[in-house]
Design an enzyme around this catalytic site. Structure first.
Site, mmCIF file in Angstrom:
data_model
loop_
_atom_site.group_PDB
_atom_site.id
_atom_site.type_symbol
_atom_site.label_atom_id
_atom_site.label_comp_id
_atom_site.label_asym_id
_atom_site.label_seq_id
_atom_site.Cartn_x
_atom_site.Cartn_y
_atom_site.Cartn_z
ATOM 1 N N LYS A 1 37.582 20.339 45.560
ATOM 2 C CA LYS A 1 38.070 19.228 46.465
ATOM 3 C C LYS A 1 39.629 19.776 46.962
ATOM 4 O O LYS A 1 40.258 19.956 46.080
ATOM 5 C CB LYS A 1 38.058 18.221 45.735
ATOM 6 N N SER B 1 39.121 17.887 52.520
ATOM 7 C CA SER B 1 39.858 16.508 52.066
ATOM 8 C C SER B 1 41.334 16.635 52.355
ATOM 9 O O SER B 1 41.849 17.760 51.704
ATOM 10 C CB SER B 1 39.484 15.985 50.654
ATOM 11 N N HIS C 1 43.475 14.608 50.460
ATOM 12 C CA HIS C 1 43.577 13.686 49.599
ATOM 13 C C HIS C 1 44.190 12.244 49.880
ATOM 14 O O HIS C 1 45.145 11.783 49.427
ATOM 15 C CB HIS C 1 44.761 14.569 48.452
ATOM 16 N N ARG D 1 47.624 11.887 51.181
ATOM 17 C CA ARG D 1 48.773 11.680 50.203
ATOM 18 C C ARG D 1 49.539 12.801 49.607
ATOM 19 O O ARG D 1 50.197 12.889 48.759
ATOM 20 C CB ARG D 1 48.029 10.942 48.942
ATOM 21 N N ASP E 1 35.748 13.781 52.999
ATOM 22 C CA ASP E 1 36.455 12.349 52.629
ATOM 23 C C ASP E 1 37.349 12.066 53.857
ATOM 24 O O ASP E 1 37.790 13.315 54.390
ATOM 25 C CB ASP E 1 36.812 11.981 51.338
ATOM 26 N N GLY F 1 39.311 8.260 55.525
ATOM 27 C CA GLY F 1 38.951 7.336 56.658
ATOM 28 C C GLY F 1 37.557 6.785 57.293
ATOM 29 O O GLY F 1 37.353 6.392 58.284
ATOM 30 N N ARG G 1 34.812 4.592 56.915
ATOM 31 C CA ARG G 1 34.484 3.369 56.668
ATOM 32 C C ARG G 1 33.467 2.676 57.194
ATOM 33 O O ARG G 1 33.446 1.249 56.987
ATOM 34 C CB ARG G 1 36.150 2.329 57.446
ATOM 35 N N GLY H 1 36.780 6.602 49.408
ATOM 36 C CA GLY H 1 37.601 6.193 48.291
ATOM 37 C C GLY H 1 38.226 4.838 48.227
ATOM 38 O O GLY H 1 37.794 4.066 47.524
#
Length: 347
Positions: free
Chosen positions: A212, A234, A236, A239, A267, A269, A271, A290
């Site tokens: 990941k 990803s 993260h 972050r 992953d 955003g 929604r 997440g």
């Protein structure tokens, strides 16, 4: 309980760091780390959501009436939809102490299983953190993916030994956590991993291994050469670096690079069920979500995770119905339109 009730309850249980916004897009929590925000300006989190909103879907309701099949085969098992809970950790630090890691892991894994999918469990810096997530894997008879941080190689292998006793479907490593701010704050060192080290980890695991935190075709090729079952495209959750592109922006180039040699998750955003559809059209096999799962579990526990998963599944079903897609294989690039923001994505 309804999903709206889950959200209202979450507002009471989650501290001021997360506002439980109507749309979790990273704007209200820019730079709030510890907390759920993106690092620095928060732009990497924000752009992940914005990019997907700039991808539009071509409707095509002229087709025969048929049953929609959203099922997917992964890790040797069949699941109702390509929607899974991403690993979420540092609950007290980033959300509130209303839940601990063991409680959250149990609720999210059971709730996702109830909805016909599964969850990825997390790892963290405090001593005993990883061990707190293991009861959840046992409780769902291995129907989970355990995520291990990129610790020193001997520590990774030690954790793998504990995990293998539970016979999970597979395991993952979020290699981009090597630059995670929370890990630095905690003083528990993590490290970059080479292709050689990834191969050693994959062989030691003896089960499907997912890497990941992949954002380039070159890194994806390294994972393929290391024998990885799959990767997660990803950043993260925005972050790690404030200037990362959106994961879905780099996804098509990564898919072209690896072809069908590995499973590709993405992953960042995502929604809605419509967002899931877009990700699949851009080249993903499945998605991870997440922060909304964290909110849902805080607000409704196991039932919150189930309700949120069912919500996304329902939205994906309706999107497939309105685009003439009977199965996931029918969700192809011609089903979407790239607007101006998305148009420079190297399609």
């Amino acid at each position: 309980m309804t999903y709206q009730e889950v959200l209202e309850n979450a507002k009471k249980r989650i501290g001021p760091k997360c506002r439980v916004c109507p749309v979790c897009d990273g704007r209200a929590c820019r730079g709030i780390i510890p907390g759920p925000g993106g690092i620095g300006s928060g732009e990497s989190f924000v752009v992940s959501h914005e990019y997907l909103q700039a991808v539009k879907i071509n409707s095509d309701p002229l087709h025969e009436d048929y049953d929609i099949d959203m099922s997917i085969e992964l890790f040797g098992r069949s699941f109702d939809a390509p929607v899974f809970a991403a690993p979420i950790g540092g609950l007290a630090m980033n959300y509130s102490d209303a839940m601990n890691e063991e409680e959250y892991s149990l609720d999210v894994t059971k709730g996702c299983r109830d909805a016909g999918t599964f969850a990825w469990t997390c790892d963290g810096a405090p001593k005993g953190y990883y061990e707190m997530t293991l009861p959840a894997i046992k409780a769902v008879d291995g129907l989970a993916i355990s995520t291990i941080k990129p610790w020193a190689q001997e520590e990774v292998l030690e954790k793998l030994g504990k995990l293998k006793e539970l016979h999970p479907m597979g395991f993952a490593m979020d290699v981009d956590a090597a630059a995670l701010v929370n890990m630095k704050i905690a003083g528990h060192p993590v490290y970059p991993k080479s292709g050689r080290q990834l191969r050693e980890i994959a062989q030691a695991g003896g089960m499907p291994f997912v890497v990941k935190g992949i954002m380039t075709p070159k890194s994806a090729d390294v994972c393929a050469d290391a024998g990885a079952y799959g990767i997660v495209v990803s950043s993260h959750g925005g972050r790690i670096l404030a200037d990362n592109p959106a994961p879905c922006q780099v996804l098509p180039a990564i898919r072209r690079a690896v072809g069908s040699s590995m499973k590709i998750f993405v992953d960042g955003g995502i929604r809605s069920g419509g967002d899931v559809f877009k990700c699949l059209a851009l080249g993903a096999d499945a998605v991870l979500i997440g922060r909304p799962y964290a909110v849902s579990v805080y607000g409704g526990g196991r039932e919150g995770a189930r309700l949120y998963t069912e919500k996304i599944k329902s939205e994906l079903h309706d999107t497939m119905l309105m685009t003439g897609c009977r199965t996931l294989k029918d969700i192809t690039g011609d089903k979407i339109v790239m607007n101006s923001l998305a148009g420079f994505a190297g399609q």
